[in-house]
Enzyme design. Structure first.
Site, short mmCIF file in Angstrom:
data_model
loop_
_atom_site.label_atom_id
_atom_site.label_comp_id
_atom_site.label_asym_id
_atom_site.label_seq_id
_atom_site.Cartn_x
_atom_site.Cartn_y
_atom_site.Cartn_z
N GLY A 107 1.95 1.11 3.97
CA GLY A 107 2.39 -0.20 4.46
C GLY A 107 1.91 -1.36 3.61
O GLY A 107 1.91 -1.28 2.39
N LEU A 131 0.83 -1.21 0.00
CA LEU A 131 0.00 0.00 0.00
C LEU A 131 0.85 1.26 0.00
O LEU A 131 0.47 2.28 0.56
CB LEU A 131 -0.91 -0.01 1.25
CG LEU A 131 -1.76 -1.27 1.47
CD1 LEU A 131 -2.38 -1.27 2.86
CD2 LEU A 131 -2.86 -1.36 0.40
N GLY A 154 8.59 -2.05 -4.49
CA GLY A 154 7.84 -3.30 -4.47
C GLY A 154 8.75 -4.51 -4.63
O GLY A 154 8.57 -5.54 -3.97
N ASP A 155 9.74 -4.41 -5.51
CA ASP A 155 10.66 -5.54 -5.73
C ASP A 155 11.55 -5.77 -4.51
O ASP A 155 11.87 -6.92 -4.16
CB ASP A 155 11.52 -5.29 -6.98
CG ASP A 155 10.67 -5.29 -8.24
OD1 ASP A 155 9.65 -5.99 -8.26
OD2 ASP A 155 11.03 -4.58 -9.20
P1 ADP Z 1 5.25 -0.72 -6.00
O1 ADP Z 1 6.65 -0.25 -5.81
O2 ADP Z 1 5.15 -2.07 -6.63
O3 ADP Z 1 4.34 0.28 -6.66
P2 ADP Z 1 4.27 0.05 -3.36
O4 ADP Z 1 4.26 1.47 -3.83
O5 ADP Z 1 3.03 -0.46 -2.71
O6 ADP Z 1 4.63 -0.97 -4.54
O7 ADP Z 1 5.50 -0.11 -2.37
C1 ADP Z 1 5.94 -1.35 -1.88
C2 ADP Z 1 6.34 -1.24 -0.42
O8 ADP Z 1 7.40 -0.28 -0.33
C3 ADP Z 1 5.25 -0.71 0.51
O9 ADP Z 1 4.45 -1.77 1.02
C4 ADP Z 1 6.08 -0.07 1.61
O10 ADP Z 1 6.52 -1.04 2.54
C5 ADP Z 1 7.29 0.49 0.85
N1 ADP Z 1 7.10 1.90 0.49
C6 ADP Z 1 6.68 2.41 -0.69
N2 ADP Z 1 6.60 3.76 -0.64
C7 ADP Z 1 6.98 4.12 0.60
C8 ADP Z 1 7.11 5.37 1.30
N3 ADP Z 1 6.83 6.55 0.71
N4 ADP Z 1 7.54 5.35 2.60
C9 ADP Z 1 7.85 4.17 3.21
N5 ADP Z 1 7.75 2.96 2.61
C10 ADP Z 1 7.32 2.92 1.33
#
Ligand code: ADP
Length: 294
Positions: A217, A213, A244-245
């Protein structure tokens, strides 16, 4: 091995930084150019290896200079590339334009990734010895399905990141133990925007789901239990590419070490939070000592 096998893509990311992206027919002068080794498969492999996992990568690079650099990046992070093929022709590339508003547009050319249509010699034997197989959707679906079926046959845990988001055949979902979409991917798979409701819908097809998310989180759902939300550390993010990776690669290491899901998600969140505080994708992924110190 009792570690992690990644069946996935390798791409060289060619990134142009511009004030404003060009319109069709227009030429603009950019500010900076960076070449960053990437591809979702390679990124997850690097994240897992840096987090302390024993990791091998199956896929293909091209018979060009990028291919050598992509292989070298994996080896430098401790990833076994013995079964990473070198295919005739060019490596996969991602042509990225990032503007000053942080917006980006990307053209991906599959290159060598496109040649991975099924498992090759030795691949199933390697998968059979692994604790976990990590899959994404940047290889032809036929290869993803063969890998997932092989893992399923040998009772190896399968974790699928459904990216790029697309509807998935039930024969693939039937072989997946843990699905890890982000919010957007969960919505594409289910047609449901609310992550809690999307997770519930996905549990009809796979036994466990973690929806990431972003800064909010991650959410874990499994059949017959209350969902669990794990917050992300509050940090100031400069570049969320590869978050995400990093999350998935680190989560896989923690699960392979036998840690319970909530603890594994906390660890993966710490690693992803470190990643977003630095520029780049594979270049910004943290090492185990950094994760443990955070
Ligand atoms: P993707 O990179 O695939 O779009 P997300 O944006 O949901 O996936 O990010 C994956 C994970 O990275 C999140 O569940 C969180 O733990 C961490 N994350 C992403 N953005 C932030 C942020 N701004 N601050 C802290 N943790 C983050």
């Amino acid at each position: 091995m009792t570690g992690i096998v990644v069946l996935g893509s390798t791409n060289m990311d060619l990134v142009a930084y511009v004030a404003r992206a060009p319109k069709s027919g227009e030429t603009v002068t950019g500010r900076e150019f960076r070449m960053v080794p990437g591809g979702k498969g390679a990124n997850q492999a690097v994240a897992a290896a840096r987090a302390g996992g024993e990791v091998a990568m199956i896929g293909a690079v091209g018979a060009d200079e990028f291919g050598e650099q992509l292989r070298h990046t994996l080896i430098a992070s401790g990833v076994d590339t013995d079964l990473l093929r070198t295919a005739e022709g060019l490596s996969g590339t991602a042509h990225v334009v990032v503007d000053d508003e942080g917006g980006n547009s990307i053209v991906v050319i599959a290159g060598a990734n496109h040649t991975v249509t099924c498992l090759g010699p030795g691949d199933e034997t390697l998968i059979a010895t692994a604790g976990t197989l990590l899959l994404q959707l940047e290889l032809p679906l036929s290869a993803v399905l063969s890998g997932a079926e092989a893992a399923h046959r040998h009772s190896v845990r399968t974790i699928l990141t459904p990216s790029p988001a697309q509807p998935l055949p039930s024969e693939l979902l039937g072989t997946i133990d843990l699905l890890v979409p982000n919010e957007h991917e969960a919505a594409v798979l289910t047609g449901i925007a609310d992550p809690h409701a999307a997770a519930e819908a996905l549990l009809r097809q796979v036994p466990q789901v973690v929806i990431t998310l972003g800064a909010a989180g991650s959410l874990y759902a499994t059949r017959g239990a209350e969902p669990v939300t794990v917050p992300a550390p509050r940090v100031s993010a400069v570049d969320t590419t590869g978050a995400g990776d990093t999350f998935v690669g680190t989560l896989a290491v923690a699960l392979c070490e036998g840690r319970p899901m909530r603890e594994a998600m906390g660890w993966a969140s710490s690693a992803a939070a470190l990643c977003v505080q630095r520029h780049g994708a594979s270049t910004s992924m943290p090492y185990r000592t950094e994760i443990e110190a955070s």
